[in-house]
Design a protein around this motif. Sequence first.
Motif, PDB file in Angstrom:
ATOM      1  N   SER A  27       0.711  -1.425  -0.115  1.00  0.00           N
ATOM      2  CA  SER A  27       0.027   0.112   0.044  1.00  0.00           C
ATOM      3  C   SER A  27       0.905   1.321  -0.039  1.00  0.00           C
ATOM      4  CB  SER A  27      -0.885  -0.053   1.202  1.00  0.00           C
ATOM      5  OG  SER A  27      -1.836   0.977   1.256  1.00  0.00           O
ATOM      6  N   LEU A  29       3.313   0.095  -4.544  1.00  0.00           N
ATOM      7  CA  LEU A  29       2.865   1.474  -4.796  1.00  0.00           C
ATOM      8  C   LEU A  29       3.458   2.496  -4.024  1.00  0.00           C
ATOM      9  CD1 LEU A  29      -1.093   0.834  -4.895  1.00  0.00           C
ATOM     10  CD2 LEU A  29       0.356   1.464  -7.060  1.00  0.00           C
ATOM     11  N   GLY A  89       4.428   0.486  -9.393  1.00  0.00           N
ATOM     12  CA  GLY A  89       3.371   1.463  -9.408  1.00  0.00           C
ATOM     13  C   GLY A  89       3.535   2.783  -8.698  1.00  0.00           C
ATOM     14  N   GLN A 148       1.329   6.028  -6.999  1.00  0.00           N
ATOM     15  CA  GLN A 148       0.241   6.902  -6.373  1.00  0.00           C
ATOM     16  C   GLN A 148       0.173   8.513  -6.764  1.00  0.00           C
ATOM     17  OE1 GLN A 148      -1.181   7.827  -2.602  1.00  0.00           O
ATOM     18  NE2 GLN A 148      -2.540   6.138  -2.802  1.00  0.00           N
ATOM     19  N   VAL A 175       2.117   0.637 -13.455  1.00  0.00           N
ATOM     20  CA  VAL A 175       0.599   0.845 -12.935  1.00  0.00           C
ATOM     21  C   VAL A 175       0.659   2.483 -12.456  1.00  0.00           C
ATOM     22  CG1 VAL A 175      -0.859   0.490 -10.976  1.00  0.00           C
ATOM     23  CG2 VAL A 175       0.265  -1.640 -12.269  1.00  0.00           C
ATOM     24  N   GLU A 212      -1.895   5.115 -10.037  1.00  0.00           N
ATOM     25  CA  GLU A 212      -3.055   5.063  -9.164  1.00  0.00           C
ATOM     26  C   GLU A 212      -3.504   6.495  -8.687  1.00  0.00           C
ATOM     27  OE1 GLU A 212      -4.409   2.195  -5.758  1.00  0.00           O
ATOM     28  OE2 GLU A 212      -3.441   4.045  -4.815  1.00  0.00           O
ATOM     29  N   HIS A 245      -5.152   9.173  -6.273  1.00  0.00           N
ATOM     30  CA  HIS A 245      -5.425   8.990  -4.904  1.00  0.00           C
ATOM     31  C   HIS A 245      -6.668  10.066  -4.671  1.00  0.00           C
ATOM     32  CE1 HIS A 245      -5.267   8.948  -0.917  1.00  0.00           C
ATOM     33  NE2 HIS A 245      -3.892   9.522  -0.504  1.00  0.00           N
ATOM     34  N   LEU A 272      -5.485   2.555 -11.448  1.00  0.00           N
ATOM     35  CA  LEU A 272      -6.177   2.382 -10.308  1.00  0.00           C
ATOM     36  C   LEU A 272      -6.772   3.680  -9.712  1.00  0.00           C
ATOM     37  CD1 LEU A 272      -3.926  -0.178  -8.462  1.00  0.00           C
ATOM     38  CD2 LEU A 272      -5.347  -0.556 -10.513  1.00  0.00           C
ATOM     39  N   PHE A 273      -7.604   3.542  -8.663  1.00  0.00           N
ATOM     40  CA  PHE A 273      -8.322   4.804  -7.928  1.00  0.00           C
ATOM     41  C   PHE A 273      -8.462   4.161  -6.392  1.00  0.00           C
ATOM     42  CE2 PHE A 273     -11.382   7.685  -6.672  1.00  0.00           C
ATOM     43  CZ  PHE A 273     -11.235   9.079  -7.331  1.00  0.00           C
ATOM     44  N   ARG A 274      -7.812   5.052  -5.668  1.00  0.00           N
ATOM     45  CA  ARG A 274      -8.081   4.787  -4.108  1.00  0.00           C
ATOM     46  C   ARG A 274      -9.205   5.802  -3.945  1.00  0.00           C
ATOM     47  NH1 ARG A 274      -3.844   3.886   1.031  1.00  0.00           N
ATOM     48  NH2 ARG A 274      -4.198   1.653   0.310  1.00  0.00           N
ATOM     49  N   ILE A 289     -10.999   3.093 -15.389  1.00  0.00           N
ATOM     50  CA  ILE A 289     -10.366   2.599 -14.191  1.00  0.00           C
ATOM     51  C   ILE A 289     -10.552   1.183 -14.035  1.00  0.00           C
ATOM     52  CG2 ILE A 289     -10.346   2.916 -11.620  1.00  0.00           C
ATOM     53  CD1 ILE A 289      -9.220   5.336 -13.314  1.00  0.00           C
ATOM     54  N   ASP A 296      -9.149   0.790  -5.185  1.00  0.00           N
ATOM     55  CA  ASP A 296      -8.560   0.579  -4.091  1.00  0.00           C
ATOM     56  C   ASP A 296      -9.067   1.048  -2.827  1.00  0.00           C
ATOM     57  OD1 ASP A 296      -6.811   0.799  -1.895  1.00  0.00           O
ATOM     58  OD2 ASP A 296      -4.999   1.670  -3.036  1.00  0.00           O
TER      59      ASP A 296
END
Length: 377
Positions: free
Chosen positions: A34, A71, A114, A116, A189, A191, A193, A244-246, A281, A285
């Motif tokens: 994470s 990440l 990856g 973020q 990757v 991501e 945030h 990805l999307f958190r 997406i 996450d």
Amino acid sequence: MIDVQAVLPGEVPPVLFDPITLRSLTIPNRAWMSPMCMYSAAPAGPDTGVPHDWHYSHLAARAAGGAGLILTEATAVSAEGRITPWDLGLWNDRQERAFAHISHLLTLHGAVPGIQLGHAGRKASTDRPWRGGGPVAPADGGWPVTGPSPLAFDDGHPVPHELTTEEIQRVVADFAAAAGRALRAGFRVAEIHGAHGYLIGEFLSPHSNHRTDAYGGSFANRIRLALQIADAVRAVWPDDLPVLFRVSATDWLTENPGDERDGWTADDTVRLAKELHAHGIDLLDTSSGGNAPRARIVPTPGYQVPFAARVRAETGMPVAAVGKITDPRQAEDILTSGHADAVLLGRELLRDPYWPHRAARELGARPTWPDQYAYAL
């Protein structure tokens, strides 16, 4: 990494060490690292936001430890988007070159690199947590903060400048530019945030977004920035690589039916997931909290897993679960029960960088360490 074929007699290969493919990218297992801020970059000067030896050793150790996807910590898309003056950033060439070294190290150890990307919004310009985490004034190296509305995060925090529509588009462009730099630096990757009360999450939640224009009010308006950033990142990210999307699945505020000012809810997250999936997406996450400083959260083991499970069940979108996942059997059960497609480990990987290798042994798979570490097998 992990040899899932080498299981003990009578054992079923653990799902935790099954590869997972998103678009054309195959990640070798489902135990992922994470994003965790280290607050260790230079706060000023030419090395502002630049990764250095601390970041290299920290991330490489977890890659050697067997995590399938690493990440990076939240990496600011602009100088004013940093949480603290000591955060990493990706808005210039010097930063990009240093991140290229990180992606190379992670790949060398068999992990997928990856990154973020984020913007702290009204929670920017704060001190490091071990020094109290309070606001840092511009006179002390901080800067003015921005947000969707002129609402301070908490008592003693500055009232943010309300972003204009033109400034919002600048933020969207900053995310796209940072994603382009990340791609050139070798990341596979990206991501976005959108969690923990930072800028995107501030726009999502009616607790922090009191706008009356196209970016506030209705659900469709409040998610507009998130979708625009998703589109902008997706436009510069290759079609064969995942984004990805958190999200914070809930603000953990009292939810009174019909009163949208109470905050972002699990129902909202399901609705957002459907929209994000339609905008390219690939995985949600699923975290929670961070937008309301006095929200009551009881972090029991796996306390956020139900949010991920609900998104997966109601949308069919791949999800990753995070939060108090510490035991290999617990992680395996989350996956085998269909609650998530991957698990993200934070504090547990700070305590034990080699957790994935230990988990493999406990679950009956054989860790395949770097040749240099073979004596440890």
